[in-house]
Design an enzyme around this catalytic site. Structure first.
Site, PDB file in Angstrom:
ATOM      1  N   ASP A  35       0.827  -1.223   0.000  1.00 40.72           N
ATOM      2  CA  ASP A  35       0.000   0.000   0.000  1.00 40.72           C
ATOM      3  C   ASP A  35       0.857   1.266   0.000  1.00 40.72           C
ATOM      4  O   ASP A  35       0.650   2.179   0.823  1.00 40.72           O
ATOM      5  CB  ASP A  35      -0.917   0.036   1.249  1.00 40.72           C
ATOM      6  CG  ASP A  35      -1.653  -1.276   1.477  1.00 40.72           C
ATOM      7  OD1 ASP A  35      -1.916  -1.983   0.496  1.00 40.72           O
ATOM      8  OD2 ASP A  35      -1.960  -1.588   2.649  1.00 40.72           O
ATOM      9  N   GLU A 194     -11.094  -0.753  -3.797  1.00 43.63           N
ATOM     10  CA  GLU A 194     -10.391  -0.157  -2.654  1.00 43.63           C
ATOM     11  C   GLU A 194      -9.161   0.595  -3.136  1.00 43.63           C
ATOM     12  O   GLU A 194      -8.914   0.712  -4.339  1.00 43.63           O
ATOM     13  CB  GLU A 194     -10.014  -1.255  -1.638  1.00 43.63           C
ATOM     14  CG  GLU A 194      -9.023  -2.273  -2.160  1.00 43.63           C
ATOM     15  CD  GLU A 194      -8.680  -3.380  -1.145  1.00 43.63           C
ATOM     16  OE1 GLU A 194      -9.416  -3.580  -0.171  1.00 43.63           O
ATOM     17  OE2 GLU A 194      -7.643  -4.042  -1.354  1.00 43.63           O
TER      18      GLU A 194
END
Ligand SMILES: *[C@@H]1O[C@H](CO)[C@@H](O)[C@H](O)[C@H]1NC(C)=O
Ligand SMILES: *[C@@H]1O[C@H](CO)[C@@H](O)[C@H](O)[C@H]1NC(C)=O
Ligand SMILES: *[C@@H]1O[C@H](CO)[C@@H](O)[C@H](O)[C@H]1NC(C)=O
Ligand SMILES: *[C@@H]1O[C@H](CO)[C@@H](O)[C@H](O)[C@H]1NC(C)=O
Length: 314
Positions: A35, A194
């Protein structure tokens, strides 16, 4: 990318080609590289990745230097659950001159308040941005409409994307649904939207996002394009790409959950994403951080290219 060029005495003495600051190889982080989010500010690259129990910033004057860059822990979870992987997806954003770190904890949206004009400065208290289930929050400054908070939300039992106008850097107005995982390529194993990230180029605004389940090789990047006219809080003002735009290749899998950063001279936009070498995909700490330049198609849309090979010098 126009990197600041540093000529060392060593490079003058050595006849072998040296990797100077103008080049780098991927991955930038071999472990705990999930991420990723990167900003360039005042001579430094600042990188954040998911480290599960705390928030860390790594900085370096060069991209390659991020491999061994100095790190600073700005937040430690007070009461981590033994089974938890509980602090996720930190992102640095500058709002009206002040830096903030947005992150997910226990599947809720949090921000570490700033107060400083440097990403390396002090951070204050943590505040919850809103009270519903929400992960992977990002800030997108939509031209003419102000700062918006975009995050992954639950709608109709589907992990979707939601958007809200920011009232302050720590609070938002009404939340509305932006996108749902309805296409086949967004529903591999689990339907998921997401990891949103704003992208601006040539007067257009996109939100790139990650589709499908992270523990599959089909975890991949697609985009929503804002047409520049309609209210950005309305899903109908955004057009989803008709296919995923960045997917597993060259021995790297699940190439997604990205951010974008601008080169020091402001002329180039780069994609910072994670990838695993596990062909089954991964949701874990084995995901590595990669950086790769974004090119542009004739119609002005982003061309993310194909994920580069590990070790390739860019
Ligand atoms: C990766 O993260 C874990 C959990 O925070 C930590 O224990 C470990 O030291 C980290 N490893 C590296 C190489 O950063
Ligand atoms: C940033 O500053 C502008 C101008 O003062 C203000 O309208 C806006 O609400 C501020 N944004 C946030 C998120 O506080
Ligand atoms: C962006 O908009 C400005 C103001 O309307 C205009 O001058 C400029 O040419 C536009 N740039 C592109 C790349 O379309
Ligand atoms: C790859 O992922 C699969 C499925 O999660 C797992 O069983 C396997 O141990 C992983 N392989 C490696 C080398 O980590």
């Amino acid at each position: 990318m126009k990197f600041p060029l540093v000529t060392t005495a060593l490079s003058l003495l050595c006849t072998l080609p040296l990797t100077n600051s103008a080049t780098f190889s991927n991955p930038l982080r071999e472990i705990n590289g999930s991420d990723p989010f990167l900003v360039y500010h005042d001579g430094y690259y600042y990188l954040m990745t998911t480290t599960w129990r705390n928030l860390q910033i790594i900085r370096s004057k060069t991209l390659n230097g991020l491999k061994t860059g100095e790190s600073k822990t700005i937040y430690i979870m007070a009461n981590p659950k033994p089974e938890g992987n509980d602090v996720w997806a930190p992102e640095l954003h500058r709002i009206n001159g002040t830096w903030y770190v947005y992150y997910s904890q226990d599947r809720l949206s949090w921000v570490l308040t700033g107060g400083s004009d440097s990403p390396w400065g002090e951070y204050g208290d943590n505040k919850q941005v809103h009270t519903e289930w929400g992960i992977d929050g990002t800030v997108v400054d939509i031209p003419g409409w102000g700062h918006h908070y975009v995050f992954s939300c639950q709608r109709d039992e589907l992990q979707s994307l939601c958007i809200a106008k920011m009232v302050t850097a720590m609070s938002v107005g009404p939340i509305s649904m932006l996108s749902q995982p309805l296409e086949e390529w967004e529903r591999v194993e689990v339907p998921v939207n997401e990891g949103p990230a704003g992208l601006h180029h040539g007067n257009k605004t996109w939100i790139a996002y990650s589709a499908s389940f992270c523990k599959t090789p089909d975890y991949q990047i697609a985009t929503l394009l804002w047409d520049g006219r309609g209210d950005p809080l309305k899903a109908s003002s955004w057009k989803k790409s008709d296919r995923p735009l960045f997917s597993s290749a060259n021995g790297n899998y699940g190439t997604a959950h990205n951010g974008f950063f601008t080169s020091p001279d402001g002329t180039e936009i780069w994609n910072i994403y994670h990838a695993t070498q596990n062909a089954s995909g991964s949701c874990g700490a084995d995901r590595q951080t990669f950086a790769q330049k974004v090119n542009w198609n004739a119609d002005g849309s982003p061309d993310f290219g194909t994920p580069v090979r590990t070790g390739e010098v860019l």
